[in-house]
Design a protein around this motif. Structure first.
Motif, PDB file in Angstrom:
ATOM      1  N   LYS A  88      14.158  -2.488   9.240  1.00 49.09           N
ATOM      2  CA  LYS A  88      14.808  -1.400   8.493  1.00 49.09           C
ATOM      3  C   LYS A  88      13.790  -0.344   8.100  1.00 49.09           C
ATOM      4  O   LYS A  88      14.066   0.856   8.173  1.00 49.09           O
ATOM      5  N   SER A  89      12.604  -0.766   7.690  1.00 53.00           N
ATOM      6  CA  SER A  89      11.657   0.254   7.256  1.00 53.00           C
ATOM      7  C   SER A  89      11.092   1.005   8.466  1.00 53.00           C
ATOM      8  O   SER A  89      10.826   2.212   8.380  1.00 53.00           O
ATOM      9  N   TYR A  90      10.933   0.327   9.612  1.00 55.51           N
ATOM     10  CA  TYR A  90      10.512   1.025  10.841  1.00 55.51           C
ATOM     11  C   TYR A  90      11.547   2.103  11.200  1.00 55.51           C
ATOM     12  O   TYR A  90      11.207   3.247  11.511  1.00 55.51           O
ATOM     13  N   TYR A  91      12.804   1.713  11.118  1.00 57.22           N
ATOM     14  CA  TYR A  91      13.896   2.643  11.445  1.00 57.22           C
ATOM     15  C   TYR A  91      13.879   3.854  10.507  1.00 57.22           C
ATOM     16  O   TYR A  91      14.045   5.001  10.933  1.00 57.22           O
ATOM     17  N   GLU A  92      13.657   3.575   9.225  1.00 53.01           N
ATOM     18  CA  GLU A  92      13.647   4.688   8.267  1.00 53.01           C
ATOM     19  C   GLU A  92      12.432   5.588   8.453  1.00 53.01           C
ATOM     20  O   GLU A  92      12.502   6.794   8.251  1.00 53.01           O
ATOM     21  N   THR A  93      11.312   5.007   8.843  1.00 52.47           N
ATOM     22  CA  THR A  93      10.092   5.799   9.017  1.00 52.47           C
ATOM     23  C   THR A  93      10.127   6.629  10.299  1.00 52.47           C
ATOM     24  O   THR A  93       9.786   7.804  10.290  1.00 52.47           O
ATOM     25  N   TYR A  94      10.521   6.007  11.410  1.00 52.01           N
ATOM     26  CA  TYR A  94      10.387   6.681  12.705  1.00 52.01           C
ATOM     27  C   TYR A  94      11.707   7.169  13.293  1.00 52.01           C
ATOM     28  O   TYR A  94      11.731   8.212  13.955  1.00 52.01           O
ATOM     29  N   GLY A  95      12.779   6.435  13.096  1.00 48.49           N
ATOM     30  CA  GLY A  95      14.079   6.854  13.626  1.00 48.49           C
ATOM     31  C   GLY A  95      14.068   7.088  15.126  1.00 48.49           C
ATOM     32  O   GLY A  95      13.219   6.559  15.842  1.00 48.49           O
ATOM     33  N   GLY A  96      15.028   7.883  15.589  1.00 46.19           N
ATOM     34  CA  GLY A  96      15.093   8.201  17.016  1.00 46.19           C
ATOM     35  C   GLY A  96      15.796   7.131  17.841  1.00 46.19           C
ATOM     36  O   GLY A  96      15.781   7.183  19.076  1.00 46.19           O
ATOM     37  N   PHE A  97      16.384   6.144  17.178  1.00 47.81           N
ATOM     38  CA  PHE A  97      17.099   5.082  17.904  1.00 47.81           C
ATOM     39  C   PHE A  97      18.133   4.479  16.972  1.00 47.81           C
ATOM     40  O   PHE A  97      18.118   4.742  15.766  1.00 47.81           O
ATOM     41  N   ASP A  98      19.043   3.700  17.532  1.00 46.22           N
ATOM     42  CA  ASP A  98      19.950   2.902  16.718  1.00 46.22           C
ATOM     43  C   ASP A  98      19.651   1.436  16.957  1.00 46.22           C
ATOM     44  O   ASP A  98      19.024   1.079  17.960  1.00 46.22           O
ATOM     45  N   MET A  99      20.062   0.596  16.021  1.00 49.89           N
ATOM     46  CA  MET A  99      19.787  -0.835  16.205  1.00 49.89           C
ATOM     47  C   MET A  99      20.918  -1.702  15.682  1.00 49.89           C
ATOM     48  O   MET A  99      21.731  -1.271  14.859  1.00 49.89           O
ATOM     49  N   ILE A 100      20.965  -2.916  16.230  1.00 57.25           N
ATOM     50  CA  ILE A 100      21.917  -3.939  15.787  1.00 57.25           C
ATOM     51  C   ILE A 100      21.098  -5.205  15.545  1.00 57.25           C
ATOM     52  O   ILE A 100      20.454  -5.710  16.474  1.00 57.25           O
ATOM     53  N   LEU A 101      21.080  -5.675  14.305  1.00 55.24           N
ATOM     54  CA  LEU A 101      20.334  -6.898  13.989  1.00 55.24           C
ATOM     55  C   LEU A 101      21.338  -7.998  13.677  1.00 55.24           C
ATOM     56  O   LEU A 101      22.303  -7.771  12.950  1.00 55.24           O
ATOM     57  N   ASP A 127      21.663 -15.883   8.646  1.00 57.36           N
ATOM     58  CA  ASP A 127      22.620 -16.150   7.562  1.00 57.36           C
ATOM     59  C   ASP A 127      23.968 -15.460   7.800  1.00 57.36           C
ATOM     60  O   ASP A 127      24.760 -15.258   6.873  1.00 57.36           O
ATOM     61  N   GLY A 128      24.227 -15.106   9.063  1.00 52.76           N
ATOM     62  CA  GLY A 128      25.587 -14.730   9.442  1.00 52.76           C
ATOM     63  C   GLY A 128      25.963 -13.266   9.271  1.00 52.76           C
ATOM     64  O   GLY A 128      27.136 -12.936   9.142  1.00 52.76           O
ATOM     65  N   ARG A 129      24.982 -12.364   9.302  1.00 54.49           N
ATOM     66  CA  ARG A 129      25.322 -10.939   9.192  1.00 54.49           C
ATOM     67  C   ARG A 129      24.969 -10.196  10.471  1.00 54.49           C
ATOM     68  O   ARG A 129      24.046 -10.570  11.177  1.00 54.49           O
ATOM     69  N   ILE A 130      25.710  -9.151  10.747  1.00 51.45           N
ATOM     70  CA  ILE A 130      25.368  -8.240  11.840  1.00 51.45           C
ATOM     71  C   ILE A 130      25.211  -6.857  11.215  1.00 51.45           C
ATOM     72  O   ILE A 130      26.121  -6.334  10.576  1.00 51.45           O
ATOM     73  N   ILE A 131      23.990  -6.326  11.343  1.00 48.30           N
ATOM     74  CA  ILE A 131      23.648  -5.069  10.678  1.00 48.30           C
ATOM     75  C   ILE A 131      23.584  -3.981  11.743  1.00 48.30           C
ATOM     76  O   ILE A 131      22.816  -4.084  12.704  1.00 48.30           O
ATOM     77  N   VAL A 132      24.402  -2.957  11.577  1.00 52.29           N
ATOM     78  CA  VAL A 132      24.519  -1.892  12.579  1.00 52.29           C
ATOM     79  C   VAL A 132      24.114  -0.579  11.910  1.00 52.29           C
ATOM     80  O   VAL A 132      24.591  -0.272  10.810  1.00 52.29           O
ATOM     81  N   THR A 133      23.238   0.201  12.553  1.00 53.84           N
ATOM     82  CA  THR A 133      22.835   1.463  11.922  1.00 53.84           C
ATOM     83  C   THR A 133      23.965   2.490  11.994  1.00 53.84           C
ATOM     84  O   THR A 133      24.816   2.450  12.893  1.00 53.84           O
ATOM     85  N   SER A 134      23.922   3.428  11.032  1.00 59.81           N
ATOM     86  CA  SER A 134      25.059   4.337  10.859  1.00 59.81           C
ATOM     87  C   SER A 134      25.325   5.181  12.102  1.00 59.81           C
ATOM     88  O   SER A 134      26.467   5.534  12.386  1.00 59.81           O
ATOM     89  N   GLY A 135      24.261   5.483  12.890  1.00 60.27           N
ATOM     90  CA  GLY A 135      24.429   6.325  14.081  1.00 60.27           C
ATOM     91  C   GLY A 135      25.381   5.748  15.118  1.00 60.27           C
ATOM     92  O   GLY A 135      25.978   6.489  15.893  1.00 60.27           O
ATOM     93  N   ILE A 136      25.515   4.421  15.160  1.00 62.73           N
ATOM     94  CA  ILE A 136      26.426   3.827  16.153  1.00 62.73           C
ATOM     95  C   ILE A 136      27.534   3.003  15.503  1.00 62.73           C
ATOM     96  O   ILE A 136      28.338   2.385  16.211  1.00 62.73           O
ATOM     97  N   ALA A 137      27.572   3.004  14.169  1.00 65.61           N
ATOM     98  CA  ALA A 137      28.589   2.179  13.499  1.00 65.61           C
ATOM     99  C   ALA A 137      29.991   2.522  14.007  1.00 65.61           C
ATOM    100  O   ALA A 137      30.824   1.638  14.215  1.00 65.61           O
TER     101      ALA A 137
END
Ligand code: AMP
Ligand code: MG
Length: 313
Positions: free
Chosen positions: A270-283, A287-297
């Motif tokens: 998350k902090s890499y994404y906030e610092t550099y951006g330029g991509f979307d990610m799905i983690l 513990d059963g969560r899927i985290i999707v960045t707002s650009g592709i939500a």
């Protein structure tokens, strides 16, 4: 539509091509995959990497294709604080993840000795020659598929091809459009049950690259040891992430980043994404969560029976 299947770079590959030149383009794709498989492999006489690793500290002339990957890797290494490091190869090998060696758990002493050989900042590049200290080794396991899918996209640009989907192990990259002009639908595998998928993303021309523990691993004493090594500890990554998917236009960058973010873990990613951006990610987390960045939500569709709770970041 022509579909090519291959086994290369230690994985199953499928390339589906649509357009007047689909047959010729798929044939050329197969040839390029074969060429790159030899050029980027850790062993074999035609390999840049084998030449570097056996050069005993001497400078080696390498191809521009290899150089591009190493330059991109070093940049991501710096940005990720060394979480991504192509010199982790001696450790990957010790754990049995490189080539023919058996899976095993190295001793703490062996791991600490091998950690001394891991340091991307000791890769020296001058023009198109490269050298690494005598006892170090590199591998392009984390970048070669992404580089190759970029090259296939460029290749298809020189044929009469309207659309293509390139799937190289965990790396997917699209070219052009679907027949009806609609967006490509790419499935995101469930790391706990890789035969199933947990959702899909709808994308135009882009790369969708996933790194995870489920792609190559062994189990011992009820514990899973995966093929991505944390250069900080010398152990396979075990940080609560099951997979990291990166979506961006460059296959090479997506490939570097998916591996890097998997090592960094949820907070680091998350902090890499906030610092550099330029991509979307799905983690996907253990513990059963899927985290999707707002650009592709808005492009992500969760499967009805998905066991994961969706979070948008
Ligand atoms: P990927 O499937 O793209 O995530 O790449 C995983 C491969 O990269 C492994 O099979 C190793 O060859 C190599 N590797 C493992 N750990 C790392 C790391 N921390 N940084 C860079 N490459 C790695
Ligand atoms: Mg990668």
């Amino acid at each position: 539509m022509t579909t090519l299947t291959a086994f290369a770079m230690d994985t199953y590959m499928t390339v589906s091509v649509r357009g007047i030149d689909s047959f010729e383009a798929a044939k050329a794709a197969g040839e390029l995959i074969e060429e790159y498989d030899s050029l980027f492999s850790v062993s074999g006489s035609g390999s840049d990497i084998a030449a570097i690793n056996s050069a005993a500290g001497e400078p080696v002339n390498i191809s521009s294709e290899t150089l591009r990957q190493i330059t991109a890797s070093i940049e991501v290494s710096g940005r990720s604080g060394g979480a991504f490091d192509i010199t982790v190869e001696p450790l990957a090998d010790a754990w049995g993840f490189s080539g023919g060696s058996e899976y095993r758990i190295p001793s703490d002493l062996e791991i600490s000795q091998l950690l001394d050989k891991v340091d991307y900042s000791r890769i020296q590049i001058s023009g198109n020659t490269l050298s690494i200290p005598d006892d170090m080794k590199i591998s392009l396991g984390a970048t070669a598929k992404g580089y190759t899918s970029d090259a296939l996209v460029a290749l298809f640009g020189s044929y009469r091809v309207d659309g293509a989907v390139i799937s190289l192990g965990g790396n997917v990259q699209t070219f052009g459009t679907k027949k009806d002009g609609s967006e490509w639908i790419i499935a995101i595998q469930d790391p706990n049950d890789p035969e199933r998928y947990t959702g899909t993303v709808s994308v135009s021309e882009t790369a969708v690259v996933t790194s995870g523990n489920y792609q190559r691993y062994f189990e011992s004493g009820g514990k899973r040891y995966g093929h991505i090594i944390d250069p900080a500890t010398g152990y396979p990554v075990q940080n609560g992430l099951l997979s990291a998917t990166v979506i961006c236009h460059s296959g090479l960058l997506s490939d570097c980043l998916s591996t890097a973010l998997f090592v960094l873990g949820e907070e680091g990613a998350k902090s890499y994404y906030e610092t550099y951006g330029g991509f979307d990610m799905i983690l996907i987390t253990s513990d059963g969560r899927i985290i999707v960045t707002s650009g592709i939500a808005g492009s992500y569709t969760q499967e009805k029976n998905s066991p994961y709770i969706l979070e948008v970041f």
